[in-house]
Design a protein around this motif. Sequence first.
Motif, PDB file in Angstrom:
ATOM      1  N   ALA A 157       0.806  -1.218   0.000  1.00 45.51           N
ATOM      2  CA  ALA A 157       0.000   0.000   0.000  1.00 45.51           C
ATOM      3  C   ALA A 157       0.839   1.267   0.000  1.00 45.51           C
ATOM      4  O   ALA A 157       0.361   2.326  -0.414  1.00 45.51           O
ATOM      5  N   ARG A 158       2.094   1.170   0.443  1.00 51.58           N
ATOM      6  CA  ARG A 158       2.906   2.388   0.520  1.00 51.58           C
ATOM      7  C   ARG A 158       3.619   2.713  -0.798  1.00 51.58           C
ATOM      8  O   ARG A 158       4.235   3.767  -0.921  1.00 51.58           O
ATOM      9  N   LEU A 159       3.526   1.821  -1.799  1.00 53.57           N
ATOM     10  CA  LEU A 159       4.188   2.034  -3.082  1.00 53.57           C
ATOM     11  C   LEU A 159       3.205   2.562  -4.122  1.00 53.57           C
ATOM     12  O   LEU A 159       2.050   2.125  -4.183  1.00 53.57           O
ATOM     13  N   ARG A 160       3.675   3.484  -4.928  1.00 58.95           N
ATOM     14  CA  ARG A 160       2.905   3.977  -6.060  1.00 58.95           C
ATOM     15  C   ARG A 160       3.520   3.435  -7.352  1.00 58.95           C
ATOM     16  O   ARG A 160       4.711   3.071  -7.371  1.00 58.95           O
ATOM     17  N   VAL A 211       8.037   2.356  -8.725  1.00 55.80           N
ATOM     18  CA  VAL A 211       8.666   1.122  -9.193  1.00 55.80           C
ATOM     19  C   VAL A 211       8.759   1.068 -10.713  1.00 55.80           C
ATOM     20  O   VAL A 211       8.944  -0.004 -11.300  1.00 55.80           O
ATOM     21  N   GLY A 212       8.602   2.211 -11.377  1.00 55.46           N
ATOM     22  CA  GLY A 212       8.778   2.272 -12.819  1.00 55.46           C
ATOM     23  C   GLY A 212       7.606   1.793 -13.631  1.00 55.46           C
ATOM     24  O   GLY A 212       7.771   1.472 -14.823  1.00 55.46           O
ATOM     25  N   LEU A 213       6.414   1.763 -13.048  1.00 51.24           N
ATOM     26  CA  LEU A 213       5.218   1.357 -13.791  1.00 51.24           C
ATOM     27  C   LEU A 213       4.444   2.599 -14.222  1.00 51.24           C
ATOM     28  O   LEU A 213       4.442   3.613 -13.524  1.00 51.24           O
ATOM     29  N   PRO A 214       3.790   2.542 -15.364  1.00 50.36           N
ATOM     30  CA  PRO A 214       3.005   3.703 -15.815  1.00 50.36           C
ATOM     31  C   PRO A 214       1.775   3.910 -14.941  1.00 50.36           C
ATOM     32  O   PRO A 214       1.172   2.947 -14.447  1.00 50.36           O
ATOM     33  N   ASP A 215       1.435   5.156 -14.729  1.00 48.46           N
ATOM     34  CA  ASP A 215       0.221   5.497 -13.996  1.00 48.46           C
ATOM     35  C   ASP A 215      -0.678   6.260 -14.953  1.00 48.46           C
ATOM     36  O   ASP A 215      -0.380   7.383 -15.349  1.00 48.46           O
ATOM     37  N   TYR A 216      -1.765   5.631 -15.336  1.00 49.14           N
ATOM     38  CA  TYR A 216      -2.645   6.216 -16.346  1.00 49.14           C
ATOM     39  C   TYR A 216      -3.689   7.151 -15.738  1.00 49.14           C
ATOM     40  O   TYR A 216      -4.622   7.573 -16.418  1.00 49.14           O
ATOM     41  N   GLY A 217      -3.509   7.464 -14.462  1.00 53.59           N
ATOM     42  CA  GLY A 217      -4.433   8.386 -13.827  1.00 53.59           C
ATOM     43  C   GLY A 217      -5.754   7.773 -13.437  1.00 53.59           C
ATOM     44  O   GLY A 217      -6.690   8.482 -13.055  1.00 53.59           O
ATOM     45  N   ASP A 218      -5.861   6.453 -13.541  1.00 61.22           N
ATOM     46  CA  ASP A 218      -7.111   5.812 -13.166  1.00 61.22           C
ATOM     47  C   ASP A 218      -7.259   5.809 -11.647  1.00 61.22           C
ATOM     48  O   ASP A 218      -6.296   5.763 -10.909  1.00 61.22           O
ATOM     49  N   ARG A 219      -8.476   5.913 -11.205  1.00 59.15           N
ATOM     50  CA  ARG A 219      -8.744   5.958  -9.778  1.00 59.15           C
ATOM     51  C   ARG A 219      -8.614   4.568  -9.173  1.00 59.15           C
ATOM     52  O   ARG A 219      -9.153   3.593  -9.703  1.00 59.15           O
ATOM     53  N   ARG A 220      -7.921   4.494  -8.069  1.00 57.60           N
ATOM     54  CA  ARG A 220      -7.703   3.219  -7.390  1.00 57.60           C
ATOM     55  C   ARG A 220      -8.564   3.152  -6.137  1.00 57.60           C
ATOM     56  O   ARG A 220      -8.649   4.124  -5.390  1.00 57.60           O
ATOM     57  N   ARG A 221      -9.151   2.001  -5.930  1.00 53.73           N
ATOM     58  CA  ARG A 221     -10.015   1.854  -4.764  1.00 53.73           C
ATOM     59  C   ARG A 221      -9.226   1.867  -3.476  1.00 53.73           C
ATOM     60  O   ARG A 221      -9.724   2.278  -2.437  1.00 53.73           O
ATOM     61  N   VAL A 222      -7.985   1.399  -3.517  1.00 49.70           N
ATOM     62  CA  VAL A 222      -7.126   1.386  -2.333  1.00 49.70           C
ATOM     63  C   VAL A 222      -5.773   1.975  -2.730  1.00 49.70           C
ATOM     64  O   VAL A 222      -5.389   1.938  -3.898  1.00 49.70           O
TER      65      VAL A 222
END
Length: 306
Positions: A16-19, A23-34
């Motif tokens: 939960a503490r990692l975004r 870690v080098g993964l793309p973030d498409y701006g989608d909303r995450r439940r947790v």
Amino acid sequence: MHGQRELGDFLQTRRARLRPEDVGLPDYGDRRRVPGLRREELAMLAGVSPSYYTRLEQGQSVGASPEVLDALAQALRLDEAERHHLHDLAGSVRRPPVVRRPPEEHADASTLELLESLGDVPALVSGRRGDVLAWNRMGHALFASHVDFSGPQYPDGRPNLARLVFLDPHIRALYADWPEKARSVIQNLRMVAGRHPDDARLTSLVGELAMNSAEFASMWADHRVRPCDSVVFEMHHPSVGVLTVTQQSLRPPQNGEFHLVLATAARDSASQSALRLLAQVISDTSDTRDLRPKHTELVRRSGMSK
């Protein structure tokens, strides 16, 4: 303590503490439940299947190999203490649950001799669960002068460092940054719990503190681990005023579960002078339980604030 639940909770809180960007993964701006990484993202980083990781986090798998654990540790960006803790938790899951009442702890003669040889250096010896097994007069005077000096001699009435920090208002007032002191204690206690999940007294202590301190319960649920090797604290001592000390925790060679806790101050500092004054205070009295009323004038003459 339930090993499978502890392992799953530790993995979940570390995930939960990692975004994704951490870690080098793309973030498409989608909303995450947790918050944090999704299970499938972590599984991909660790090279395991999402279903296997899900079973591990949910406590439905008990056979994680050391190689898989190391891969998870790397994916979760765990430090060395956290990696060891992960292996300890996984090992407790593989072992059959047997709750034991461990033998009584005591400081042996050589450890007591070492303690006394420290002279005016405040020091104490604590056991696996943080019970004070022995202290020298300076250690008692600095860390807990309001507690009976003879307490460590009686197994059923020994002061416990975690209990003092979370339940004793004197200790809360002693530390300028009490939350940092509390986190330091609880993170070390978490490591011990991972190594000794079958320690009935430790389980009882954790339950007692969680019931009586909401702050303990919240910090415990965070699952952070860190050894208390060396930490700097500002203390507001009732007899000698404000001082800054480095509290170091060493392991006597005779017993790796014990800790020799020392407090030192920077050379030629006001804090070192405060420790010298404290040594003078206790040399003038045979009872260190109540230092302030007997030595107010001595403190005033020293020029130190109370």
